[in-house]
Design a protein around this motif. Structure first.
Motif, PDB file in Angstrom:
ATOM      1  N   ARG A 148      50.459  44.084  40.880  1.00  0.00           N
ATOM      2  CA  ARG A 148      50.851  45.325  40.214  1.00  0.00           C
ATOM      3  C   ARG A 148      50.762  45.188  38.691  1.00  0.00           C
ATOM      4  NH1 ARG A 148      54.091  48.990  43.439  1.00  0.00           N
ATOM      5  NH2 ARG A 148      54.176  48.278  45.585  1.00  0.00           N
ATOM      6  N   GLN A 149      51.184  44.050  38.168  1.00  0.00           N
ATOM      7  CA  GLN A 149      51.130  43.842  36.719  1.00  0.00           C
ATOM      8  C   GLN A 149      49.684  43.801  36.226  1.00  0.00           C
ATOM      9  OE1 GLN A 149      53.407  40.214  36.573  1.00  0.00           O
ATOM     10  NE2 GLN A 149      55.294  41.266  35.991  1.00  0.00           N
ATOM     11  N   LEU A 150      48.826  43.078  36.945  1.00  0.00           N
ATOM     12  CA  LEU A 150      47.423  42.975  36.543  1.00  0.00           C
ATOM     13  C   LEU A 150      46.727  44.327  36.641  1.00  0.00           C
ATOM     14  CD1 LEU A 150      45.090  41.137  35.687  1.00  0.00           C
ATOM     15  CD2 LEU A 150      44.642  40.687  38.106  1.00  0.00           C
ATOM     16  N   PHE A 151      46.998  45.059  37.714  1.00  0.00           N
ATOM     17  CA  PHE A 151      46.397  46.382  37.901  1.00  0.00           C
ATOM     18  C   PHE A 151      46.827  47.318  36.780  1.00  0.00           C
ATOM     19  CE2 PHE A 151      45.238  50.371  39.681  1.00  0.00           C
ATOM     20  CZ  PHE A 151      44.289  50.121  40.666  1.00  0.00           C
ATOM     21  N   THR A 152      48.116  47.280  36.446  1.00  0.00           N
ATOM     22  CA  THR A 152      48.635  48.144  35.382  1.00  0.00           C
ATOM     23  C   THR A 152      47.986  47.822  34.044  1.00  0.00           C
ATOM     24  OG1 THR A 152      50.767  48.295  36.530  1.00  0.00           O
ATOM     25  CG2 THR A 152      50.723  48.923  34.203  1.00  0.00           C
ATOM     26  N   ALA A 153      47.887  46.519  33.722  1.00  0.00           N
ATOM     27  CA  ALA A 153      47.294  46.105  32.451  1.00  0.00           C
ATOM     28  C   ALA A 153      45.826  46.515  32.381  1.00  0.00           C
ATOM     29  CB  ALA A 153      47.435  44.600  32.279  1.00  0.00           C
ATOM     30  N   GLY A 154      45.088  46.318  33.470  1.00  0.00           N
ATOM     31  CA  GLY A 154      43.681  46.685  33.485  1.00  0.00           C
ATOM     32  C   GLY A 154      43.476  48.177  33.359  1.00  0.00           C
ATOM     33  N   TYR A 155      44.291  48.943  34.069  1.00  0.00           N
ATOM     34  CA  TYR A 155      44.169  50.405  34.009  1.00  0.00           C
ATOM     35  C   TYR A 155      44.489  50.915  32.615  1.00  0.00           C
ATOM     36  CZ  TYR A 155      44.711  55.294  35.387  1.00  0.00           C
ATOM     37  OH  TYR A 155      44.572  56.649  35.490  1.00  0.00           O
ATOM     38  N   LEU A 156      45.546  50.351  32.004  1.00  0.00           N
ATOM     39  CA  LEU A 156      45.923  50.777  30.655  1.00  0.00           C
ATOM     40  C   LEU A 156      44.827  50.435  29.653  1.00  0.00           C
ATOM     41  CD1 LEU A 156      48.124  52.041  28.914  1.00  0.00           C
ATOM     42  CD2 LEU A 156      49.156  49.779  28.686  1.00  0.00           C
ATOM     43  N   ALA A 157      44.202  49.270  29.797  1.00  0.00           N
ATOM     44  CA  ALA A 157      43.117  48.875  28.895  1.00  0.00           C
ATOM     45  C   ALA A 157      41.939  49.838  29.000  1.00  0.00           C
ATOM     46  CB  ALA A 157      42.669  47.447  29.219  1.00  0.00           C
ATOM     47  N   LEU A 158      41.625  50.261  30.228  1.00  0.00           N
ATOM     48  CA  LEU A 158      40.527  51.213  30.415  1.00  0.00           C
ATOM     49  C   LEU A 158      40.847  52.564  29.781  1.00  0.00           C
ATOM     50  CD1 LEU A 158      39.430  50.455  34.098  1.00  0.00           C
ATOM     51  CD2 LEU A 158      38.129  50.015  32.004  1.00  0.00           C
ATOM     52  N   ILE A 159      42.090  52.998  29.898  1.00  0.00           N
ATOM     53  CA  ILE A 159      42.485  54.271  29.281  1.00  0.00           C
ATOM     54  C   ILE A 159      42.332  54.198  27.768  1.00  0.00           C
ATOM     55  CG2 ILE A 159      44.432  55.811  28.828  1.00  0.00           C
ATOM     56  CD1 ILE A 159      45.478  55.178  31.597  1.00  0.00           C
ATOM     57  N   ALA A 187      33.843  53.398  33.595  1.00  0.00           N
ATOM     58  CA  ALA A 187      33.849  53.895  34.972  1.00  0.00           C
ATOM     59  C   ALA A 187      33.405  52.809  35.953  1.00  0.00           C
ATOM     60  CB  ALA A 187      32.940  55.115  35.088  1.00  0.00           C
ATOM     61  N   LEU A 188      32.360  52.066  35.583  1.00  0.00           N
ATOM     62  CA  LEU A 188      31.880  51.005  36.467  1.00  0.00           C
ATOM     63  C   LEU A 188      32.875  49.853  36.534  1.00  0.00           C
ATOM     64  CD1 LEU A 188      28.108  50.975  35.431  1.00  0.00           C
ATOM     65  CD2 LEU A 188      29.141  51.989  37.481  1.00  0.00           C
ATOM     66  N   THR A 189      33.550  49.572  35.414  1.00  0.00           N
ATOM     67  CA  THR A 189      34.588  48.543  35.419  1.00  0.00           C
ATOM     68  C   THR A 189      35.751  48.961  36.312  1.00  0.00           C
ATOM     69  OG1 THR A 189      34.003  47.916  33.155  1.00  0.00           O
ATOM     70  CG2 THR A 189      36.136  47.182  33.968  1.00  0.00           C
ATOM     71  N   ALA A 190      36.106  50.248  36.233  1.00  0.00           N
ATOM     72  CA  ALA A 190      37.170  50.760  37.108  1.00  0.00           C
ATOM     73  C   ALA A 190      36.779  50.644  38.572  1.00  0.00           C
ATOM     74  CB  ALA A 190      37.473  52.216  36.752  1.00  0.00           C
ATOM     75  N   GLY A 193      37.179  47.067  39.561  1.00  0.00           N
ATOM     76  CA  GLY A 193      38.601  46.781  39.729  1.00  0.00           C
ATOM     77  C   GLY A 193      39.165  47.369  41.011  1.00  0.00           C
ATOM     78  N   ALA A 194      38.677  48.568  41.369  1.00  0.00           N
ATOM     79  CA  ALA A 194      39.135  49.198  42.608  1.00  0.00           C
ATOM     80  C   ALA A 194      38.708  48.385  43.825  1.00  0.00           C
ATOM     81  CB  ALA A 194      38.584  50.621  42.697  1.00  0.00           C
ATOM     82  N   ILE A 195      37.506  47.826  43.770  1.00  0.00           N
ATOM     83  CA  ILE A 195      37.040  46.989  44.879  1.00  0.00           C
ATOM     84  C   ILE A 195      37.927  45.754  45.019  1.00  0.00           C
ATOM     85  CG2 ILE A 195      35.134  45.526  45.672  1.00  0.00           C
ATOM     86  CD1 ILE A 195      33.228  47.522  44.357  1.00  0.00           C
ATOM     87  N   GLY A 196      38.257  45.136  43.869  1.00  0.00           N
ATOM     88  CA  GLY A 196      39.145  43.978  43.910  1.00  0.00           C
ATOM     89  C   GLY A 196      40.521  44.334  44.438  1.00  0.00           C
ATOM     90  N   ALA A 197      41.053  45.490  44.019  1.00  0.00           N
ATOM     91  CA  ALA A 197      42.365  45.931  44.494  1.00  0.00           C
ATOM     92  C   ALA A 197      42.346  46.216  45.986  1.00  0.00           C
ATOM     93  CB  ALA A 197      42.795  47.175  43.722  1.00  0.00           C
ATOM     94  N   LEU A 198      41.251  46.802  46.441  1.00  0.00           N
ATOM     95  CA  LEU A 198      41.131  47.111  47.861  1.00  0.00           C
ATOM     96  C   LEU A 198      41.105  45.832  48.685  1.00  0.00           C
ATOM     97  CD1 LEU A 198      40.743  49.505  49.820  1.00  0.00           C
ATOM     98  CD2 LEU A 198      38.287  49.174  49.592  1.00  0.00           C
ATOM     99  N   ARG A 199      40.397  44.821  48.212  1.00  0.00           N
ATOM    100  CA  ARG A 199      40.338  43.537  48.920  1.00  0.00           C
ATOM    101  C   ARG A 199      41.709  42.870  48.954  1.00  0.00           C
ATOM    102  NH1 ARG A 199      35.453  39.900  46.887  1.00  0.00           N
ATOM    103  NH2 ARG A 199      36.306  38.649  48.615  1.00  0.00           N
ATOM    104  N   PHE A 200      42.444  42.960  47.835  1.00  0.00           N
ATOM    105  CA  PHE A 200      43.787  42.387  47.815  1.00  0.00           C
ATOM    106  C   PHE A 200      44.688  43.082  48.820  1.00  0.00           C
ATOM    107  CE2 PHE A 200      48.199  42.539  46.509  1.00  0.00           C
ATOM    108  CZ  PHE A 200      48.485  41.208  46.241  1.00  0.00           C
ATOM    109  N   ARG A 201      44.649  44.421  48.841  1.00  0.00           N
ATOM    110  CA  ARG A 201      45.540  45.163  49.721  1.00  0.00           C
ATOM    111  C   ARG A 201      45.207  44.921  51.186  1.00  0.00           C
ATOM    112  NH1 ARG A 201      49.792  45.354  48.803  1.00  0.00           N
ATOM    113  NH2 ARG A 201      49.982  46.813  47.063  1.00  0.00           N
TER     114      ARG A 201
END
Length: 341
Positions: A148-159, A187-190, A193-201
């Motif tokens: 959750r922390q890594l996802f939040t940091a990555g999403y905030l950086a993209l914004i 967009a491609l980085t997101a 990241g979504a693929i990585g998040a999906l694999r984790f979940r």
């Protein structure tokens, strides 16, 4: 190729609703993100395909929001409203695109929907960030919290990179000159990241029980006063006349002990390690029901009567609580007890 597609379809439509949600929303987000990048690269012209790509790519933030919800919100808390909002925005975008071809005054009204879509898209960005971060403080340390922390940091950086630094860039600056490229890379980085998040979940499923267990984790070591209060709560709750009351609440227990409600709740969750008061009191009720179901003298009593006698208001909540505590239904438990006698 056929077996691979069959396996993918089987995974997509498997019965587990949580798995189905994040797979479907990931696909919609991925397609929308790629279309959005495509439109930024070539621009929008009178071509039908280009216009369709622009329209479908305009709701990328909406699909991202739904995808994030599927990653961090258990399926039992999901509602149809978020999906309806995204679909409504997609319809507005279609109406706005149709308005461009009109010459009358109606065109201006219809084109205003584009502004609405843009405003809602910005809202999606903020809401998505809130959906990611809101459970971090109550999440137990470990893979889930780090995720959750890594996802939040990555999403905030993209914004920051794709929205604030680009939209607010002065004319002629690097960010202003390379806006389309930066947004496409974001967009491609997101998407990566979504693929990585999906694999984790997929490796670490988010179950309702996990959420409850995390919520029950103490944020700090219990105090001596907290432990004393927990012992008093346990002594009181072992009395059948207390836990067999169908409408008993934390406030009732607190009143009998002469304590504040929030202190009793903290004692139950932080010291006794229970997810919440309902699960805690149901534990005593189920234990009482187990004794009654094993009693030969009560073999003629219906399960509904036993449920009511133990403090449950109806048979449905009793069956769910009993199965949650014992792993079997009340009738199966009674039959097993009868065979063992």
């Amino acid at each position: 190729m056929g077996p691979v597609i069959d396996e993918w379809v089987a995974t997509l439509i498997k019965k587990h609703p949580f798995g189905q949600r994040h797979n479907v929303y990931f696909m919609l987000f991925a397609v929308s993100a790629m279309l959005s990048s495509y439109v930024r690269s070539i621009g929008v012209d009178a071509n039908l395909l280009s216009g369709l790509a622009a329209m479908l790519g305009s709701v990328t933030c909406g699909w991202a929001w739904l995808f994030v919800r599927s990653l961090f919100i258990p399926s039992r808390e999901e509602a149809a409203a978020p999906l309806m909002v995204v679909l409504f925005i997609l319809i507005l975008q279609f109406v706005g695109a149709a308005g461009v071809t009109l010459d009358s005054g109606e065109a201006a009204v219809l084109r205003m929907t584009g502004n609405v879509v843009g405003m809602v898209g910005s809202t999606f960005v903020i809401v998505t960030l809130v959906e990611i971060a809101r459970h971090i403080p109550g999440t137990q340390k470990g893979p889930e919290r780090r995720f959750r922390q890594l996802f939040t940091a990555g999403y905030l950086a993209l914004i920051i990179m794709a929205v604030f630094m680009v939209e607010g860039a002065r004319e002629g600056s690097f960010f202003s000159t390379h806006t389309k490229t930066i947004q496409s890379i974001a967009a491609l980085t997101a998407l990566a990241g979504a693929i990585g998040a999906l694999r984790f979940r997929r490796r670490h499923p988010l179950t309702p029980r996990l959420i409850e267990d995390q919520a029950a984790q103490p944020s700090a070591l219990p105090t001596a006063a907290g432990r004393r209060l927990a012992r008093r709560v346990e002594e009181l709750m072992h009395k059948p006349e207390v836990f067999t009351q169908p409408s008993v609440k934390v406030a009732d227990i607190a009143a009998q002990l002469g304590e504040h409600d929030y202190l009793v709740s903290k004692a139950i969750t932080q010291v006794l390690g229970q997810p919440n008061f309902n699960r805690y009191i149901n534990r005593f009720r189920v234990e009482q029901a187990q004794m009654m179901l094993c009693d030969p003298e009560l073999s003629g009593s219906s399960i509904l009567v036993i449920a009511l006698d133990c403090g449950f208001a109806s048979i449905g909540p009793f069956n769910r609580a009993f199965r949650e505590e014992t792993g079997m239904s009340p009738s199966a438990y009674r039959q097993q007890s009868a065979r063992s006698r």
